[in-house]
Design a protein around this motif. Structure first.
Motif, PDB file in Angstrom:
ATOM      1  N   ASN B 222       0.826  -1.207   0.000  1.00  0.00           N
ATOM      2  CA  ASN B 222       0.000   0.000   0.000  1.00  0.00           C
ATOM      3  C   ASN B 222       0.853   1.246   0.000  1.00  0.00           C
ATOM      4  O   ASN B 222       0.548   2.229  -0.655  1.00  0.00           O
ATOM      5  CB  ASN B 222      -0.919   0.007   1.230  1.00  0.00           C
ATOM      6  N   LYS B 223       1.935   1.192   0.768  1.00  0.00           N
ATOM      7  CA  LYS B 223       2.780   2.370   0.866  1.00  0.00           C
ATOM      8  C   LYS B 223       3.417   2.694  -0.473  1.00  0.00           C
ATOM      9  O   LYS B 223       3.515   3.842  -0.869  1.00  0.00           O
ATOM     10  CB  LYS B 223       3.877   2.121   1.908  1.00  0.00           C
ATOM     11  N   SER B 224       3.842   1.645  -1.149  1.00  0.00           N
ATOM     12  CA  SER B 224       4.579   1.908  -2.373  1.00  0.00           C
ATOM     13  C   SER B 224       3.687   1.854  -3.601  1.00  0.00           C
ATOM     14  O   SER B 224       4.154   1.915  -4.720  1.00  0.00           O
ATOM     15  CB  SER B 224       5.704   0.887  -2.512  1.00  0.00           C
ATOM     16  N   GLN B 225       2.403   1.719  -3.353  1.00  0.00           N
ATOM     17  CA  GLN B 225       1.521   1.491  -4.477  1.00  0.00           C
ATOM     18  C   GLN B 225       1.570   2.587  -5.534  1.00  0.00           C
ATOM     19  O   GLN B 225       1.658   2.311  -6.715  1.00  0.00           O
ATOM     20  CB  GLN B 225       0.082   1.340  -3.999  1.00  0.00           C
ATOM     21  N   GLY B 226       1.526   3.802  -5.050  1.00  0.00           N
ATOM     22  CA  GLY B 226       1.511   4.926  -5.981  1.00  0.00           C
ATOM     23  C   GLY B 226       2.634   4.806  -6.991  1.00  0.00           C
ATOM     24  O   GLY B 226       2.414   4.908  -8.205  1.00  0.00           O
ATOM     25  N   SER B 227       3.821   4.539  -6.511  1.00  0.00           N
ATOM     26  CA  SER B 227       4.968   4.502  -7.408  1.00  0.00           C
ATOM     27  C   SER B 227       4.884   3.319  -8.375  1.00  0.00           C
ATOM     28  O   SER B 227       5.242   3.425  -9.529  1.00  0.00           O
ATOM     29  CB  SER B 227       6.255   4.426  -6.603  1.00  0.00           C
ATOM     30  N   ILE B 228       4.344   2.199  -7.866  1.00  0.00           N
ATOM     31  CA  ILE B 228       4.263   1.022  -8.741  1.00  0.00           C
ATOM     32  C   ILE B 228       3.375   1.291  -9.935  1.00  0.00           C
ATOM     33  O   ILE B 228       3.735   1.027 -11.075  1.00  0.00           O
ATOM     34  CB  ILE B 228       3.724  -0.193  -7.956  1.00  0.00           C
ATOM     35  N   ILE B 229       2.226   1.861  -9.638  1.00  0.00           N
ATOM     36  CA  ILE B 229       1.292   2.102 -10.729  1.00  0.00           C
ATOM     37  C   ILE B 229       1.917   3.033 -11.751  1.00  0.00           C
ATOM     38  O   ILE B 229       1.814   2.833 -12.955  1.00  0.00           O
ATOM     39  CB  ILE B 229      -0.029   2.687 -10.187  1.00  0.00           C
ATOM     40  N   LYS B 232       4.616   0.711 -13.650  1.00  0.00           N
ATOM     41  CA  LYS B 232       4.176  -0.399 -14.481  1.00  0.00           C
ATOM     42  C   LYS B 232       3.037  -0.025 -15.403  1.00  0.00           C
ATOM     43  O   LYS B 232       3.022  -0.369 -16.570  1.00  0.00           O
ATOM     44  CB  LYS B 232       3.693  -1.541 -13.577  1.00  0.00           C
ATOM     45  N   GLY B 233       2.101   0.678 -14.826  1.00  0.00           N
ATOM     46  CA  GLY B 233       0.893   0.947 -15.599  1.00  0.00           C
ATOM     47  C   GLY B 233       0.058  -0.317 -15.630  1.00  0.00           C
ATOM     48  O   GLY B 233       0.568  -1.423 -15.475  1.00  0.00           O
ATOM     49  N   PRO B 234      -1.207  -0.153 -15.807  1.00  0.00           N
ATOM     50  CA  PRO B 234      -2.090  -1.315 -15.752  1.00  0.00           C
ATOM     51  C   PRO B 234      -1.900  -2.238 -16.948  1.00  0.00           C
ATOM     52  O   PRO B 234      -2.362  -3.363 -16.937  1.00  0.00           O
ATOM     53  CB  PRO B 234      -3.482  -0.699 -15.736  1.00  0.00           C
ATOM     54  N   SER B 235      -1.211  -1.761 -17.977  1.00  0.00           N
ATOM     55  CA  SER B 235      -1.134  -2.574 -19.181  1.00  0.00           C
ATOM     56  C   SER B 235      -0.069  -3.661 -19.077  1.00  0.00           C
ATOM     57  O   SER B 235       0.051  -4.496 -19.949  1.00  0.00           O
ATOM     58  CB  SER B 235      -0.826  -1.691 -20.379  1.00  0.00           C
ATOM     59  N   HIS B 290      -8.333 -12.817 -21.436  1.00  0.00           N
ATOM     60  CA  HIS B 290      -9.784 -12.728 -21.488  1.00  0.00           C
ATOM     61  C   HIS B 290     -10.407 -13.185 -20.182  1.00  0.00           C
ATOM     62  O   HIS B 290     -11.458 -12.742 -19.799  1.00  0.00           O
ATOM     63  CB  HIS B 290     -10.332 -13.554 -22.646  1.00  0.00           C
ATOM     64  N   ARG B 291      -9.732 -14.083 -19.537  1.00  0.00           N
ATOM     65  CA  ARG B 291     -10.277 -14.554 -18.275  1.00  0.00           C
ATOM     66  C   ARG B 291     -10.167 -13.454 -17.229  1.00  0.00           C
ATOM     67  O   ARG B 291     -10.938 -13.425 -16.281  1.00  0.00           O
ATOM     68  CB  ARG B 291      -9.548 -15.811 -17.825  1.00  0.00           C
ATOM     69  N   ASN B 292      -9.211 -12.608 -17.429  1.00  0.00           N
ATOM     70  CA  ASN B 292      -9.135 -11.377 -16.642  1.00  0.00           C
ATOM     71  C   ASN B 292      -9.226 -11.609 -15.135  1.00  0.00           C
ATOM     72  O   ASN B 292     -10.121 -11.106 -14.470  1.00  0.00           O
ATOM     73  CB  ASN B 292     -10.226 -10.407 -17.112  1.00  0.00           C
ATOM     74  N   ARG B 293      -8.320 -12.384 -14.634  1.00  0.00           N
ATOM     75  CA  ARG B 293      -8.145 -12.557 -13.191  1.00  0.00           C
ATOM     76  C   ARG B 293      -9.291 -13.312 -12.516  1.00  0.00           C
ATOM     77  O   ARG B 293      -9.403 -13.324 -11.303  1.00  0.00           O
ATOM     78  CB  ARG B 293      -7.975 -11.205 -12.484  1.00  0.00           C
ATOM     79  N   ALA B 294     -10.166 -13.899 -13.291  1.00  0.00           N
ATOM     80  CA  ALA B 294     -11.198 -14.714 -12.647  1.00  0.00           C
ATOM     81  C   ALA B 294     -10.607 -16.093 -12.348  1.00  0.00           C
ATOM     82  O   ALA B 294      -9.742 -16.563 -13.074  1.00  0.00           O
ATOM     83  CB  ALA B 294     -12.394 -14.864 -13.568  1.00  0.00           C
ATOM     84  N   VAL B 295     -11.059 -16.671 -11.294  1.00  0.00           N
ATOM     85  CA  VAL B 295     -10.580 -17.990 -10.892  1.00  0.00           C
ATOM     86  C   VAL B 295     -11.764 -18.946 -10.959  1.00  0.00           C
ATOM     87  O   VAL B 295     -12.908 -18.533 -10.785  1.00  0.00           O
ATOM     88  CB  VAL B 295      -9.990 -17.937  -9.459  1.00  0.00           C
ATOM     89  N   ILE B 407      -6.044 -17.122  -1.384  1.00  0.00           N
ATOM     90  CA  ILE B 407      -5.838 -15.953  -2.233  1.00  0.00           C
ATOM     91  C   ILE B 407      -6.406 -14.736  -1.503  1.00  0.00           C
ATOM     92  O   ILE B 407      -7.493 -14.808  -0.930  1.00  0.00           O
ATOM     93  CB  ILE B 407      -6.548 -16.129  -3.587  1.00  0.00           C
ATOM     94  N   ASP B 408      -5.637 -13.651  -1.487  1.00  0.00           N
ATOM     95  CA  ASP B 408      -6.120 -12.433  -0.840  1.00  0.00           C
ATOM     96  C   ASP B 408      -6.659 -11.447  -1.864  1.00  0.00           C
ATOM     97  O   ASP B 408      -7.696 -10.836  -1.675  1.00  0.00           O
ATOM     98  CB  ASP B 408      -4.990 -11.751  -0.068  1.00  0.00           C
ATOM     99  N   SER B 409      -5.896 -11.255  -2.920  1.00  0.00           N
ATOM    100  CA  SER B 409      -6.313 -10.240  -3.887  1.00  0.00           C
ATOM    101  C   SER B 409      -5.652 -10.549  -5.213  1.00  0.00           C
ATOM    102  O   SER B 409      -4.706 -11.325  -5.293  1.00  0.00           O
ATOM    103  CB  SER B 409      -5.866  -8.864  -3.413  1.00  0.00           C
ATOM    104  N   TRP B 410      -6.155  -9.905  -6.246  1.00  0.00           N
ATOM    105  CA  TRP B 410      -5.520 -10.038  -7.543  1.00  0.00           C
ATOM    106  C   TRP B 410      -5.545  -8.673  -8.207  1.00  0.00           C
ATOM    107  O   TRP B 410      -6.490  -8.357  -8.924  1.00  0.00           O
ATOM    108  CB  TRP B 410      -6.224 -11.096  -8.387  1.00  0.00           C
ATOM    109  N   PRO B 411      -4.533  -7.885  -7.928  1.00  0.00           N
ATOM    110  CA  PRO B 411      -4.514  -6.546  -8.512  1.00  0.00           C
ATOM    111  C   PRO B 411      -4.336  -6.614 -10.032  1.00  0.00           C
ATOM    112  O   PRO B 411      -3.791  -7.596 -10.550  1.00  0.00           O
ATOM    113  CB  PRO B 411      -3.299  -5.876  -7.866  1.00  0.00           C
ATOM    114  N   VAL B 412      -4.784  -5.576 -10.666  1.00  0.00           N
ATOM    115  CA  VAL B 412      -4.803  -5.577 -12.126  1.00  0.00           C
ATOM    116  C   VAL B 412      -3.390  -5.624 -12.704  1.00  0.00           C
ATOM    117  O   VAL B 412      -3.167  -6.110 -13.803  1.00  0.00           O
ATOM    118  CB  VAL B 412      -5.616  -4.375 -12.641  1.00  0.00           C
ATOM    119  N   ASN B 413      -2.430  -5.151 -11.938  1.00  0.00           N
ATOM    120  CA  ASN B 413      -1.076  -5.105 -12.484  1.00  0.00           C
ATOM    121  C   ASN B 413      -0.247  -6.335 -12.125  1.00  0.00           C
ATOM    122  O   ASN B 413       0.963  -6.348 -12.280  1.00  0.00           O
ATOM    123  CB  ASN B 413      -0.359  -3.843 -12.002  1.00  0.00           C
TER     124      ASN B 413
END
Lengths: 244, 1146
Positions: B222-229, B232-235, B290-295, B407-413
């Motif tokens: 969370n702290k470093s999130q801003g810089s990561i985005i 990397k960018g979501p792409s 296409h599955r886009n992070r769905a499990v 699994i806790d989360s699956w961020p878009v990046n």
């Protein structure tokens, strides 16, 4: 993202009521001295003011009925009644429709033949809106008409009920109303248990209708007690004053 | 009631600030939900609430705060922690902050009556409501609310119970500041709490540690999130943000999007699908983008792609379980070659309605433990789940271990989902570890697997020790019908411990027969809503794995008091019929009884008596004499009943089931045996079906709205496609309009192709696969016409006959008892309410359906596990073991077996080996695209029955072959130089069973082709070219090789050889050599075989078809109808019943 839970598994609704509980109702009559009869009614945070003028001479000669009085209902929602200020035009179809509901509800109850060639004006003002406007308007109108001394066969008590999540619930507030809940408003003559109005705009499974209706009917009876008490208190008060 | 208003301000979409006013009523009647409530009557009885109650004994109640509830749910979910009070404050906050998954987990805890945890609506309670003060943080206000609640409980319970506030943020001092009178309220963080109260429970401590690590990581992120985005960018991953919920809902309503549960194909993990609505059918989702992070299992919303990019579902067999992870790159390639004619709607996931993340069993990626850093990828055991990134400080400990992760989360990046380590189960490929893994994956609870029942529930049990044996009470005996003078017997598999049914039958003159089915009276011992009952309800069913079982009820009941053992008095629920000589029911009686079983017979023994033997092994001669007439009469009667049911449309279906024989010592499997169906199985089954059917009708009369029934909906017409095509290939037509029509058509096919039992078997298996899933329902939940049981052709059906191992039966018993007592007024306690409450019954039915399904799947998994173990044993090279066991170069021993081709794919086919019930893929096309078949496939194998393979031909691959398949009925391989236009075909092939070893996953069985086997089919198969055996999902090996060898006689072969040689001179020498060698070896083998006389590895066909369709379904479940299940009777989970010629023709 998650939809708010309207009825918790503990059986409490979003405002802490249980399904079969009405909101707090306060009412007074004779709040406006200019009008012939007036009433102020609160259903929780829904607040309505009703004023009755008449029976008096009809404005438009063309509308006059020579054997009875005509009812004229005007409904207005104050721009400040909701959180977001929003002005409604006088010709808002929703308002006109609601006014006509009120009119239709009272036409069979007011003994209009006693007042031929005259007109009874009912002005309704919604001051604050928190669900159940129509029921509040009808209940306020009943009290204002009584206050004006217009002859009626019975009280008209209105109440809404709806299907909230998995149970029938009574007297829905704004949050419950606005989250796709099926809602029925009925107006009832409490002495004869006759229904003069039912209104429903959404879909409701027929199996659930009976339960919802039953609950709404019970709500009407409760409304009657509250209203009747206010009226009687007022009458006693007047009687005491007259005696003095 | 006090009325107050909550005021808050909120910014709207238009950037205006709006004041919102909410009315809130504060009540005096919020119940404390504690059994030790000192009020009279207790406050939870004044207000009707459905909730579990806090128990009376414990030393303390737990009140978790938001920080604990949000981040340590897994800990709160542990069954050890009980008596938790969840406050409305934290639940509301979870909801408003969109933590619905956490919220649901907590609700689940509250729902579980064993946890004795409750929700206290403190925000609506007059005495505990807290107003936020000016300049006060939300956290602090909530904290004050909790302290108020704790104080209220102390006051309310007159200080009888201590309250422990669990908080990671606040300390004891914080209470002091709020409330002066705070004796008995302790604040602890989780570590302190666990150390104090659970010092020895390592599981909890471990879990806490791993949770703490996961949280630490999250905070860092969370702290470093801003810089990561920014970087990397979501792409970076090709994933896209989900659309907002409102848009999804609107889209689904307007049919622009489709919503459904996403399932990943088990044999092709690049592909997932959802069931759309009826118009569109199945929607395919290809590739991870296409599955886009769905499990697997998530409820997703799918948008259709443009028609031009629709693809057909792949028909390849995937090569290896890891493939999915690499699949993203090559999915273009794989979709390019597919047939345009079969394209299916294809879509991509645009949003997720709800996640279905569960605990997954996984293994650390190989080599990962050597890497530095604390992030590691783990490979879930189930390959349809993506890799999960976890954080663990010491990966070396985890190497080669099966661990449980969440699994806790699956961020878009992020390419992979983030998860955390929960606990370790044990070393990979250890038998116990693998079995625990199966149990965890199927949600079978820890308490059931450790066999433990709580002390409280054991206290409820009657006492039965050698010193104080249990005896029937005289008062109870007086109330029951005494059937102890009847000859009652039970027929079960050998060594059966939990006997829940017994039978009595005798002639009572006039040609009339008195026939009784007696079922263990579990409901007498297990009272409704007792602790045992709650535990049994939660377990739902006894789980049988190949080598062990996990009971639903305590042993004292399941193996002793309820079990209808011989020579002892036992309580029973009986159904007694009077039948006329044609087995029509004249009267039926239901009720409680007491019986004394004369004999615990085994199936084989009963069959022996039925076959006319006077004495069977294991039984006393006088007893045999006594029982024989009963058994014969029973068989006679049940045949009639069965024939009548069959005439109404009862289906006889097919499955392949095996049982394992274990070595006496040292573990290991000595053999796998196909189940031997006997007629007795069928007879017992019929008796049970009859009892179930009658009881179903009876309880429906008593409980119109809430009878627990079992229904089996008719199958979906389109599922019959394969069956129809298979039948067509043989010139049969099958009428699927009703169960009767289907049964008749199948019977007709069977009678017309008597010499090809395999084909009939196949048709039946395919019919089984088309079936829908049977399920428990509450009769109120659907119309009367929907109750019917399709497979058994009964209008009413339920489960009544196995209360020891199924909870549904227990409910049915109670309902039946309540019906019988109908006239007497019931006490107005919870119990009768529960039976009458349709809604609750529906919930229970749903729960039982889930448990039932999971236990079946666990059973299937365990069968597969043992099958692989068996193959492992068989193929293990002794040389390799000598070399220290892990010599990778050691060639596995060949293990050859005959099988039938069951399903054809683009690059190979599936072979089913009936001998072991194993199904596995055969790849004809290598991953590189090279098609190769072994030389041995070109060889005559007709004569060789021996286990070994001649020479090393099976290792010599002929490359450069061409392959063609129509995916349904035939696959043909052309061997260079060119096909000669003639072909032979065979559904039977010889294959070598091999094991693909994998660390991360279970070993999988695959097979390599050795040759064709014409044994079974030469009689009929040869007749027509091409279509010959196209019977089913096809199986044609075609190529010039085949023809050569199907023609009998040396001369013909020589001729053929010449012809080939003429067409392609270069091939002649090879052919010549092979042919001669083949023939010689064939003869040689045959001789050898005769000499040995014993070890016949040839496929053994079970005689006739046998039924346990419900099992059958799980055995042969097609991917496309994942959750269908056909029903029948499953007695001891393996019901075999012999399709005897008598009943077949009648």
């Amino acid at each position: 993202m998650s939809r708010t839970e309207l009825l918790s598994p503990e059986g409490l609704r979003i405002d802490g009521r249980r399904p079969a509980e009405l909101r707090k109702i306060t009412s007074t009559t004779c709040v406006l001295s200019q009008a012939d009869g007036s009433a102020y009614l609160e259903h929780g945070n829904t607040k309505v003011l009703a004023a009755v003028y008449g029976p008096r001479e009809a404005r438009h000669r063309a509308l006059v009925l020579h054997d009875r009085a005509i009812l004229n209902v005007e409904l207005n929602v104050a721009p400040f009644s909701t959180g977001e200020r929003r002005r409604r035009s006088k010709n808002d179809k929703r308002l006109l429709e609601m006014a006509s509901f009120v009119k239709q509800t009272f036409e069979p109850v007011v003994i209009a033949t006693l007042y031929p060639r005259s007109q009874i004006d009912i002005y309704l003002q919604v001051i604050q809106h928190d669900g159940g406007t129509l029921q509040a308007c009808i209940n306020a109108t009943t009290m204002a008409l009584i206050d004006a001394g217009i002859a009626m066969t019975d009280y008209v008590c209105a109440c809404t009920a709806g299907w909230v999540e998995r149970e029938a619930a009574i007297d829905l507030n704004y949050i419950e109303e606005s989250s796709d809940t099926s809602e029925v408003t009925i107006a009832m003559l409490p002495k004869s248990s006759k229904i003069t109005l039912t209104q429903m705009e959404s879909r409701l499974h027929v199996d659930k209708l009976e339960e919802v209706f039953r609950l709404a009917g019970e709500g009407c009876k409760q409304m009657y007690e509250v209203m009747d008490k206010t009226i009687r208190d007022r009458a006693e008060d007047l009687a005491r004053k007259m005696a003095v | 009631m006090l009325r107050k208003e909550n005021v808050h301000f909120r910014k709207t979409n238009k950037n205006t600030v709006v004041k919102r006013v909410r009315e809130v009523y504060l009540r005096n009647d919020i119940p404390c939900l504690s059994t030790q409530c000192p009020k009279e009557p207790p406050c939870h009885e004044v207000v009707k609430v459905e909730s579990s109650l806090l128990s009376a004994e414990p030393a303390y109640y737990l009140v978790p705060d938001y920080s604990v509830a949000l981040r340590y749910v897994e800990l709160l979910e542990q069954e050890e922690l009980t008596n938790i009070i969840f406050t409305e404050t934290i639940l509301q906050r979870l909801q408003s902050e969109d933590k619905s998954r956490t919220y649901k987990s907590l609700r689940q805890v509250v729902k579980d009556p064993r946890r004795r945890s409750v929700v206290f609506s403190n925000e609506h309670c007059k005495e505990t409501n807290v107003l936020r003060e000016p300049d006060e943080s939300i956290e602090h206000r909530d904290w004050r609310a909790l302290v108020q609640t704790a104080a209220w409980y102390r006051r309310h319970l007159h200080g009888n119970t201590d309250i422990i506030l669990l908080s990671e943020e606040f300390k004891q001092e914080d209470v002091l500041r709020i409330d002066d009178n705070n004796a008995g309220i302790a604040v602890m963080n989780l570590r302190e709490y666990l150390t104090k109260f659970w010092p020895k429970t390592a599981v909890l401590h471990e879990l806490l540690t791993s949770l703490k690590e996961a949280i630490l990581e999250e905070d860092l992120e969370n702290k470093s999130q801003g810089s990561i985005i920014a970087k990397k960018g979501p792409s970076g991953t090709g994933y896209q943000e989900y659309k907002p919920l409102s848009e999804l809902e609107a889209g689904v309503k307007s049919e622009r999007f489709f919503q459904g549960v996403m399932r990943v194909r088990a044999n092709h993990r690049d592909q997932a699908f959802i069931r759309g609505d009826s118009n569109i059918g199945e929607i395919v989702i290809v590739g991870s983008d296409h599955r886009n992070r769905a499990v697997h299992g998530d409820v997703v919303v799918v948008e259709l792609l443009t028609k031009s990019s629709w693809v057909a579902p792949s028909t390849h067999i995937s090569y290896n379980p890891e493939e999915v992870h690499a699949a993203a790159e090559d999915d273009e390639q794989s979709s390019s070659g597919v047939r345009t004619s079969e394209v299916k709607p294809t879509g991509r996931v645009v949003g997720i309605m709800s996640r279905n993340w569960q605990p997954y069993v996984a293994t650390l990626q190989e080599g990962s433990e050597k890497e530095a850093g604390s992030f590691h990828l783990v490979l879930p055991l189930n390959p349809i789940i993506p890799k999960i990134r976890i954080r663990h400080h010491d990966a070396k400990v985890l190497a080669n271990q099966r661990i449980v992760v969440r699994i806790d989360s699956w961020p878009v990046n992020s390419q992979y989902p983030n998860g955390h380590y929960v606990r370790s189960i044990g070393p990979a490929h250890d038998l116990d570890t693998e079995i625990s893994a199966i149990l965890i994956e199927h949600g079978i609870s820890v308490s059931q697997t450790t066999q433990g029942f709580s002390e409280g529930s054991l206290k409820e049990m009657p006492i039965n020790t050698p010193e104080r044996p249990w005896v029937a009470e005289p008062t109870e005996l007086a109330k029951r019908r005494d059937l102890r003078n009847h000859i009652v017997f039970s027929i079960d598999p050998p060594n059966c411990q939990d006997i829940d049914d017994a039978i009595s039958i005798k002639e009572i003159g006039n040609g009339q027969i008195e026939f009784g089915v007696h079922i263990a009276d579990v409901s007498y011992f297990v009272k409704e809503n007792s602790l045992t009952d709650l535990e049994a309800r939660a377990r739902g069913t006894t789980v049988y794995l190949s080598d062990r079982r996990f009971d639903m009820l305590p042993k004292v009941l399941s193996e002793q008091l309820c079990s209808l053992r011989h020579h002892v008095d036992r309580y029973a629920m009986s159904v007694m019929w009077t039948l006329d000589s044609e087995a029509n029911v004249l009267t039926a009686w239901y009720g409680r009884s007491v019986i004394r079983s004369a004999c615990e017979m085994e199936y084989e023994q009963a069959q022996g008596l039925l076959n006319g033997k006077d004495v069977v092994p294991g039984l006393d001669a006088t007893l045999c004499k006594q029982l024989k007439p009963s058994v014969v009469l029973l068989a006679k009667t049940m045949r009639k009943v069965r024939a009548r049911r069959m005439a109404k449309g009862g289906l006889e279906l097919e499955s392949s089931e095996v049982k394992f024989k274990f070595k006496e010592e040292g573990g290991g499997i000595s053999d796998i045996l196909p189940k031997q169906p006997l007629e007795v199985h069928q007879i017992i089954e019929e008796a049970m079906v009859m009892a179930n059917g009658y009881v179903a009708q009876r309880i429906y009369q008593g409980f119109r709205e809430s009878a627990m029934l079992r229904h089996h909906p008719p199958p979906i017409e389109s599922h019959f496609k394969m069956l129809l095509r298979a039948a067509e290939s043989r010139g049969f037509s099958i009428d699927t309009s009703s169960n009767l029509a289907l049964a008749n058509s199948l019977r007709e096919c069977a009678s017309k192709s008597e010499n090809d039992i395999e084909f009939v078997k196949l048709l039946k298996t395919m019919a089984t696969m088309a079936m829908s899933e049977a399920s428990y329902i509450s009769s109120g939940s659907m119309g009367v016409d929907k109750y019917a049981h399709y497979g058994l052709a009964l209008d009413f059906y339920t489960h009544f006959t196995s209360p020891i191992r199924r909870y549904a039966d227990l409910v049915v018993h109670r309902q039946l008892m309540s019906c019988l007592l109908g006239a007497t007024p019931q006490k107005t306690d919870n119990s009768s309410d529960f039976l009458k409450n349709g809604l609750k019954m529906e919930q229970v039915a749903g729960h039982l359906n889930y448990k039932n399904r999971e236990s079946k799947l666990a059973q299937k998994d365990s069968t597969e596990l043992f099958q692989t173990l068996y193959v492992l044993q068989k193929t293990r090279n002794p040389a390799a073991i000598e070399n220290g066991g892990n010599d990778p170069d050691a060639e596995d021993l060949p293990f050859t077996e005959t099988g039938i081709v069951s399903e054809i794919r683009e690059n190979g086919f599936f072979v089913f080996v009936p001998r072991f019930g194993i199904k596995g893929p055969v790849y004809l096309k290598e991953k590189s695209g090279e098609i190769s078949i072994p030389l041995s496939a070109l060889k005559q194998s007709g004569g060789s029955e021996g286990g070994g393979v001649a020479g090393n031909d099976h290792l010599v691959m002929i490359s450069g072959c061409e392959m063609d398949t129509d995916l349904m009925t035939q696959i043909s391989v052309k061997v260079p130089p060119h096909a000669l236009g003639s072909h032979a075909s065979s559904p039977n092939v010889k294959v070598a069973l091999r094991l693909k070893k994998s660390l991360a996953h279970r070993h999988t069985i695959y097979m390599t082709l050795i040759g064709l086997d014409h044994q079974g089919t030469t009689a009929s198969a040869d007749s027509k070219l091409g279509l010959g055996v196209s019977a089913a999902r096809g199986r044609h090996m075609k190529g010039h090789s085949g023809r050569l060898f199907t023609k009998a006689g040396e001369q013909l072969k020589q001729d053929e050889l010449k012809r080939i040689a003429q067409q392609d001179p270069s091939l002649a020498p090879i052919l010549q050599r092979d042919l001669i060698q083949g023939i010689q070896e064939g003869q040689h083998k045959q001789q050898e075989q005769q000499k040995k006389g014993g070890k016949n590895v040839r496929k053994q066909q079970p005689k006739g078809g046998y039924v346990d369709p419900e099992e059958a379904y799980y055995q042969s479940r097609p991917e496309s109808s994942l959750y269908n299940l056909i029903e029948s009777f499953d007695r001891f989970r393996i019901v075999e019943s012999n399709e005897s010629p008598a009943s077949f023709s009648s």
